[in-house]
Design a protein around this motif. Structure first.
Motif, PDB file in Angstrom:
ATOM      1  N   ILE A 192      10.374  -0.096  -0.822  1.00 17.71           N
ATOM      2  CA  ILE A 192       9.873  -0.346   0.556  1.00 17.71           C
ATOM      3  C   ILE A 192      10.380   0.698   1.554  1.00 17.71           C
ATOM      4  CG2 ILE A 192       8.909  -1.832   2.708  1.00 17.71           C
ATOM      5  CD1 ILE A 192       8.445  -3.936   0.856  1.00 17.71           C
ATOM      6  N   PRO A 193      11.551   0.897   2.031  1.00 16.65           N
ATOM      7  CA  PRO A 193      12.276   1.669   2.718  1.00 16.65           C
ATOM      8  C   PRO A 193      11.770   2.991   2.321  1.00 16.65           C
ATOM      9  CG  PRO A 193      13.767   0.025   2.059  1.00 16.65           C
ATOM     10  CD  PRO A 193      12.663  -0.116   1.200  1.00 16.65           C
ATOM     11  N   HIS A 194      11.948   3.400   1.069  1.00 17.18           N
ATOM     12  CA  HIS A 194      11.623   4.763   0.692  1.00 17.18           C
ATOM     13  C   HIS A 194       9.920   5.203   0.685  1.00 17.18           C
ATOM     14  CE1 HIS A 194      15.593   4.660  -1.109  1.00 17.18           C
ATOM     15  NE2 HIS A 194      15.473   3.546  -1.561  1.00 17.18           N
ATOM     16  N   ALA A 195       9.273   4.067   0.594  1.00 16.91           N
ATOM     17  CA  ALA A 195       7.855   4.404   0.665  1.00 16.91           C
ATOM     18  C   ALA A 195       7.384   4.805   2.113  1.00 16.91           C
ATOM     19  CB  ALA A 195       7.296   3.090   0.102  1.00 16.91           C
ATOM     20  N   GLN A 196       8.216   4.389   3.097  1.00 15.75           N
ATOM     21  CA  GLN A 196       7.912   4.554   4.659  1.00 15.75           C
ATOM     22  C   GLN A 196       8.019   6.082   4.903  1.00 15.75           C
ATOM     23  OE1 GLN A 196       9.945   0.782   6.196  1.00 15.75           O
ATOM     24  NE2 GLN A 196       8.310   1.345   7.707  1.00 15.75           N
ATOM     25  N   LYS A 197       8.769   6.886   4.075  1.00 16.23           N
ATOM     26  CA  LYS A 197       9.451   7.970   4.629  1.00 16.23           C
ATOM     27  C   LYS A 197       8.380   9.164   4.491  1.00 16.23           C
ATOM     28  CE  LYS A 197      14.198   7.615   3.374  1.00 16.23           C
ATOM     29  NZ  LYS A 197      15.218   8.167   2.436  1.00 16.23           N
ATOM     30  N   PRO A 198       7.381   9.129   3.403  1.00 12.66           N
ATOM     31  CA  PRO A 198       6.155  10.065   3.354  1.00 12.66           C
ATOM     32  C   PRO A 198       5.290   9.783   4.743  1.00 12.66           C
ATOM     33  CG  PRO A 198       6.491   9.123   1.277  1.00 12.66           C
ATOM     34  CD  PRO A 198       7.481   8.532   2.085  1.00 12.66           C
ATOM     35  N   GLU A 199       5.128   8.642   5.228  1.00 11.06           N
ATOM     36  CA  GLU A 199       4.332   8.131   6.258  1.00 11.06           C
ATOM     37  C   GLU A 199       4.881   8.604   7.627  1.00 11.06           C
ATOM     38  OE1 GLU A 199       1.365   6.600   5.850  1.00 11.06           O
ATOM     39  OE2 GLU A 199       1.573   6.487   3.914  1.00 11.06           O
ATOM     40  N   GLY A 200       5.912   9.488   7.695  1.00 15.27           N
ATOM     41  CA  GLY A 200       6.542  10.086   9.011  1.00 15.27           C
ATOM     42  C   GLY A 200       7.729   9.085   9.494  1.00 15.27           C
ATOM     43  N   GLY A 201       7.787   9.216  10.692  1.00 15.52           N
ATOM     44  CA  GLY A 201       8.836   8.344  11.229  1.00 15.52           C
ATOM     45  C   GLY A 201       8.857   6.978  11.152  1.00 15.52           C
ATOM     46  N   SER A 202      10.057   6.101  11.303  1.00 13.54           N
ATOM     47  CA  SER A 202       9.994   4.810  11.049  1.00 13.54           C
ATOM     48  C   SER A 202      11.156   4.256  11.998  1.00 13.54           C
ATOM     49  CB  SER A 202      10.193   4.264   9.613  1.00 13.54           C
ATOM     50  OG  SER A 202      10.387   2.972   9.428  1.00 13.54           O
ATOM     51  N   ILE A 203      10.715   3.556  12.981  1.00 14.76           N
ATOM     52  CA  ILE A 203      11.742   2.685  13.687  1.00 14.76           C
ATOM     53  C   ILE A 203      12.120   1.599  13.401  1.00 14.76           C
ATOM     54  CG2 ILE A 203      12.480   1.888  16.068  1.00 14.76           C
ATOM     55  CD1 ILE A 203      10.681   4.095  16.950  1.00 14.76           C
ATOM     56  N   LYS A 204      13.467   1.254  12.987  1.00 17.53           N
ATOM     57  CA  LYS A 204      13.784  -0.026  12.149  1.00 17.53           C
ATOM     58  C   LYS A 204      14.406  -1.073  12.933  1.00 17.53           C
ATOM     59  CE  LYS A 204      14.044   3.125   8.214  1.00 17.53           C
ATOM     60  NZ  LYS A 204      12.724   2.818   7.444  1.00 17.53           N
ATOM     61  N   HIS A 205      14.572  -2.283  12.444  1.00 13.15           N
ATOM     62  CA  HIS A 205      15.297  -3.486  13.211  1.00 13.15           C
ATOM     63  C   HIS A 205      15.590  -4.141  12.034  1.00 13.15           C
ATOM     64  CE1 HIS A 205      11.962  -1.734  15.850  1.00 13.15           C
ATOM     65  NE2 HIS A 205      12.946  -1.942  16.922  1.00 13.15           N
ATOM     66  N   ASP A 206      17.144  -4.657  11.937  1.00 16.57           N
ATOM     67  CA  ASP A 206      17.450  -5.582  10.991  1.00 16.57           C
ATOM     68  C   ASP A 206      17.713  -7.085  11.823  1.00 16.57           C
ATOM     69  OD1 ASP A 206      19.113  -6.899   8.858  1.00 16.57           O
ATOM     70  OD2 ASP A 206      20.829  -6.104  10.027  1.00 16.57           O
ATOM     71  N   VAL A 207      16.790  -7.861  11.907  1.00 13.58           N
ATOM     72  CA  VAL A 207      17.094  -9.074  12.763  1.00 13.58           C
ATOM     73  C   VAL A 207      16.793 -10.128  12.253  1.00 13.58           C
ATOM     74  CG1 VAL A 207      16.064  -7.543  14.780  1.00 13.58           C
ATOM     75  CG2 VAL A 207      14.530  -8.962  13.618  1.00 13.58           C
ATOM     76  N   SER A 208      17.426 -11.382  12.533  1.00 10.93           N
ATOM     77  CA  SER A 208      17.033 -12.487  12.180  1.00 10.93           C
ATOM     78  C   SER A 208      16.702 -13.534  13.192  1.00 10.93           C
ATOM     79  CB  SER A 208      18.440 -13.031  11.313  1.00 10.93           C
ATOM     80  OG  SER A 208      19.500 -13.270  12.303  1.00 10.93           O
ATOM     81  N   VAL A 209      15.678 -14.481  12.874  1.00 10.17           N
ATOM     82  CA  VAL A 209      15.319 -15.750  13.794  1.00 10.17           C
ATOM     83  C   VAL A 209      15.352 -17.224  13.057  1.00 10.17           C
ATOM     84  CG1 VAL A 209      13.817 -14.214  15.420  1.00 10.17           C
ATOM     85  CG2 VAL A 209      13.101 -15.326  13.328  1.00 10.17           C
ATOM     86  N   ASP A 243       0.853  -1.266   0.196  1.00 11.79           N
ATOM     87  CA  ASP A 243      -0.129  -0.004  -0.026  1.00 11.79           C
ATOM     88  C   ASP A 243       1.009   1.323  -0.051  1.00 11.79           C
ATOM     89  OD1 ASP A 243      -2.540   1.334   0.288  1.00 11.79           O
ATOM     90  OD2 ASP A 243      -1.931   1.824   2.545  1.00 11.79           O
ATOM     91  N   PHE A 244       1.735   1.276   1.000  1.00 11.94           N
ATOM     92  CA  PHE A 244       2.773   2.280   0.906  1.00 11.94           C
ATOM     93  C   PHE A 244       3.516   2.580  -0.398  1.00 11.94           C
ATOM     94  CE2 PHE A 244       3.947   2.173   5.880  1.00 11.94           C
ATOM     95  CZ  PHE A 244       2.663   2.696   5.993  1.00 11.94           C
ATOM     96  N   CYS A 245       3.820   1.686  -1.083  1.00 13.64           N
ATOM     97  CA  CYS A 245       4.533   1.453  -2.279  1.00 13.64           C
ATOM     98  C   CYS A 245       3.628   2.171  -3.369  1.00 13.64           C
ATOM     99  CB  CYS A 245       5.177   0.291  -2.736  1.00 13.64           C
ATOM    100  SG  CYS A 245       6.559  -0.246  -1.789  1.00 13.64           S
ATOM    101  N   VAL A 246       2.430   1.802  -3.398  1.00 18.15           N
ATOM    102  CA  VAL A 246       1.423   2.204  -4.529  1.00 18.15           C
ATOM    103  C   VAL A 246       1.424   3.425  -4.438  1.00 18.15           C
ATOM    104  CG1 VAL A 246      -0.837   1.891  -5.503  1.00 18.15           C
ATOM    105  CG2 VAL A 246       0.587  -0.115  -4.959  1.00 18.15           C
ATOM    106  N   ARG A 247       1.114   4.080  -3.198  1.00 18.25           N
ATOM    107  CA  ARG A 247       0.749   5.417  -2.973  1.00 18.25           C
ATOM    108  C   ARG A 247       1.702   6.300  -3.128  1.00 18.25           C
ATOM    109  NH1 ARG A 247      -1.136   6.616   2.457  1.00 18.25           N
ATOM    110  NH2 ARG A 247      -0.764   4.670   3.393  1.00 18.25           N
ATOM    111  N   HIS A 248       2.911   6.164  -3.028  1.00 19.64           N
ATOM    112  CA  HIS A 248       3.898   6.947  -2.635  1.00 19.64           C
ATOM    113  C   HIS A 248       4.982   6.853  -3.947  1.00 19.64           C
ATOM    114  CE1 HIS A 248       2.509   8.409   0.786  1.00 19.64           C
ATOM    115  NE2 HIS A 248       2.694   7.299   1.416  1.00 19.64           N
ATOM    116  N   GLY A 249       5.157   5.521  -4.573  1.00 12.83           N
ATOM    117  CA  GLY A 249       5.925   5.365  -5.847  1.00 12.83           C
ATOM    118  C   GLY A 249       5.458   5.588  -6.972  1.00 12.83           C
ATOM    119  N   GLU A 250       6.265   6.415  -7.589  1.00  8.30           N
ATOM    120  CA  GLU A 250       5.753   6.918  -8.981  1.00  8.30           C
ATOM    121  C   GLU A 250       5.887   5.729 -10.059  1.00  8.30           C
ATOM    122  OE1 GLU A 250       7.030  10.086 -12.636  1.00  8.30           O
ATOM    123  OE2 GLU A 250       8.117   9.964 -10.591  1.00  8.30           O
ATOM    124  N   GLY A 251       4.688   5.410 -10.551  1.00 11.91           N
ATOM    125  CA  GLY A 251       4.432   4.427 -11.871  1.00 11.91           C
ATOM    126  C   GLY A 251       4.446   2.866 -11.182  1.00 11.91           C
TER     127      GLY A 251
END
Length: 475
Positions: free
Chosen positions: A340-357, A269-277
């Motif tokens: 996806i990471p770029h599409a989150q920017k227009p949605e405001g702040g994003s707290i990120k985690h790079d994890v593995s399980v 949803d974020f990508c479709v709303r904020h990504g050109e094309g």
């Protein structure tokens, strides 16, 4: 053992000139406006400071810089494409930046040994393209491949989209050339796949983030160029269904399953709303999606992909799917994933985690972590995505709609504590592929085995006794 503290440089005019003489005035940057791009990173989380950026063009120049820095106890920060996400490439305390982008030669491409020898400043995409021109394949692939450099990839042990089939950066290295803190050059650029003459020294420097030595060149593995590529975007109900589909894919395609990316509906949803094309990949919306790719140097995989999806539908796992019918459609699928990471920017702040399980624990982890962060900050929007095939999830959380961005980002540590606590409960890692850098340095002391930490500090003190190499990072 005493902790090595960061060394703050005292750049007198005389010392600055001595450093500049190594690379030439043209490549010794002192203008604040020209230095500025080296001081910040993509997320704008850190703003560094430095009065000097050196841009060496040879390994010998890097060695001379290190020798002088060690003699004068001047701290230096190695930097590649400056695409790191944990502050490891940022000069936080005024250190001299050593930019390696001018070390950009591909020294050798050997199709008989299936290796490419390249300098650390070569852009990842350039290696991919040169390998393709030689009818070979270099598999490391990530969103920043058009600007990140192989030296940075190796220093952080980058993972990427094909780790499921080919492993992470460390698995793709045969040999390294490394400049040590005192200026000595370790020449371990062997192409040999079999060499048991003592310790495997080059593995010390992969993932060390420039704290033990500066990687200046590498011998990397190449593979047969894929002849068949099949890419599908799949809609399904849950991560558990995605995990079941992964099992089907592995049983039908074995090692041909190159990528298996898990994406939530909110990310699309974020990508479709904020990504050109960018357009929705399927006609209807689904709770979760999988971007799956099969590759082979041999026969067509179209029937194999169809079999995987048919089995998924028969077993009630797959709700809908689209198989890329052209190269353009395949690129469109991957554009969604990479945006996806770029599409989150227009949605405001994003707290990120790079994890593995562990892969089998991903569905449970996602459910528990999502519930926990919403309980911590009501209204926040979990947007977890990533490499389901190897258990690496980028557990990003967007702020509540309309909330104050700064107030949300002020809870970064609180949210990290919640998410990482759940990760550790599953025997996971708080850093899957981005590294420790500056961001996770303190947390590492709480989660790493004490003996392992002591060994890391011993190695640091042995190889960099004056603490000049990327001080304040990792340990």
């Amino acid at each position: 053992m005493n902790k090595i503290e960061p060394v703050l440089p005292d750049l007198s005019p005389e010392l600055l000139q001595r450093f500049a003489a190594i690379v030439g005035d043209k490549y010794a940057v002192t203008d604040p406006n020209e230095i500025a791009p080296y001081l910040t990173e993509e997320r704008m989380l850190y703003q560094g400071r430095s009065s000097l950026v050196l841009r060496p063009g040879t390994t010998a120049e890097v060695a001379a810089i290190c020798k002088l820095a060690n003699q004068t106890r001047t701290a230096i920060v190695p930097q590649g494409g400056n695409t790191g996400l944990v502050g490891g490439q940022t000069p936080h305390n005024g250190e001299v930046v050593v930019s390696l982008r001018r070390l950009d030669r591909i020294r050798d491409l050997d199709t008989q040994s299936n290796t490419v020898t390249c300098e650390s400043g070569v852009v990842l995409q350039t290696i991919q393209e040169r390998a393709s021109e030689a009818d070979r394949f270099f598999p490391l692939s990530l969103g920043a491949e058009g600007s990140c450099t192989i030296g940075g990839n190796l220093s952080t042990n980058a993972g990427g989209n094909t780790a499921l089939a080919f492993g992470v950066a460390r698995d793709l290295v045969i040999g390294l050339e490394v400049v040590l803190a005192d200026g000595r050059i370790l020449n371990a650029l062997s192409k040999l796949k079999k060499d048991n003459t003592g310790y495997n020294l080059h593995n010390l420097f992969v993932g060390a983030e420039g704290t033990l030595g500066i990687i200046t060149a590498a011998v990397l593995k190449l593979f047969p160029k894929p002849r068949a590529v099949e890419t599908a975007f799949v809609g399904l109900k849950s991560p558990q269904d995605a995990l079941a589909l992964l099992g089907i894919a592995r049983s039908e395609a074995s090692n041909s399953v190159t990528s298996f990316e898990l994406l939530p509906d909110i990310a699309i949803d974020f990508c479709v709303r904020h990504g050109e094309g960018i357009r929705a990949p399927l006609q209807e919306r689904h709770s979760w999606y999988v971007l799956m790719e099969l590759t082979s140097p041999g026969a067509s995989l179209s029937e194999t992909m169809e079999t995987i999806l048919s089995r998924g539908m028969e077993e009630g796992i797959v709700d809908d799917a689209a198989i890329a019918a052209s190269l353009d459609q395949r690129r469109a699928f991957w554009t969604i994933r990479d945006f996806i990471p770029h599409a989150q920017k227009p949605e405001g702040g994003s707290i990120k985690h790079d994890v593995s399980v562990p892969v089998a624990s991903v569905p449970e982890f996602l459910a528990k972590a999502s519930a926990a962060v919403v309980a911590l900050i009501p209204g926040c929007r979990p947007c977890p995505f990533g490499h389901l095939g190897d258990g690496n999830i980028h557990f990003n959380v967007s702020q509540p709609a309309g909330a104050d961005k700064d107030a949300f980002l002020d809870r970064w540590h609180d949210m990290n504590e919640v998410v990482h606590g759940i990760v550790l409960a599953y025997g996971g890692s708080i850093s899957a592929e981005h590294g420790i850098g500056f961001m996770k340095r303190e947390e590492l002391t709480h989660v790493k085995d004490p003996v392992a930490l002591e060994l890391m500090r011993t190695l640091k003190a042995t190889l960099d006794p004056n603490g000049i190499l990327n001080p304040g990072k990792v340990i």
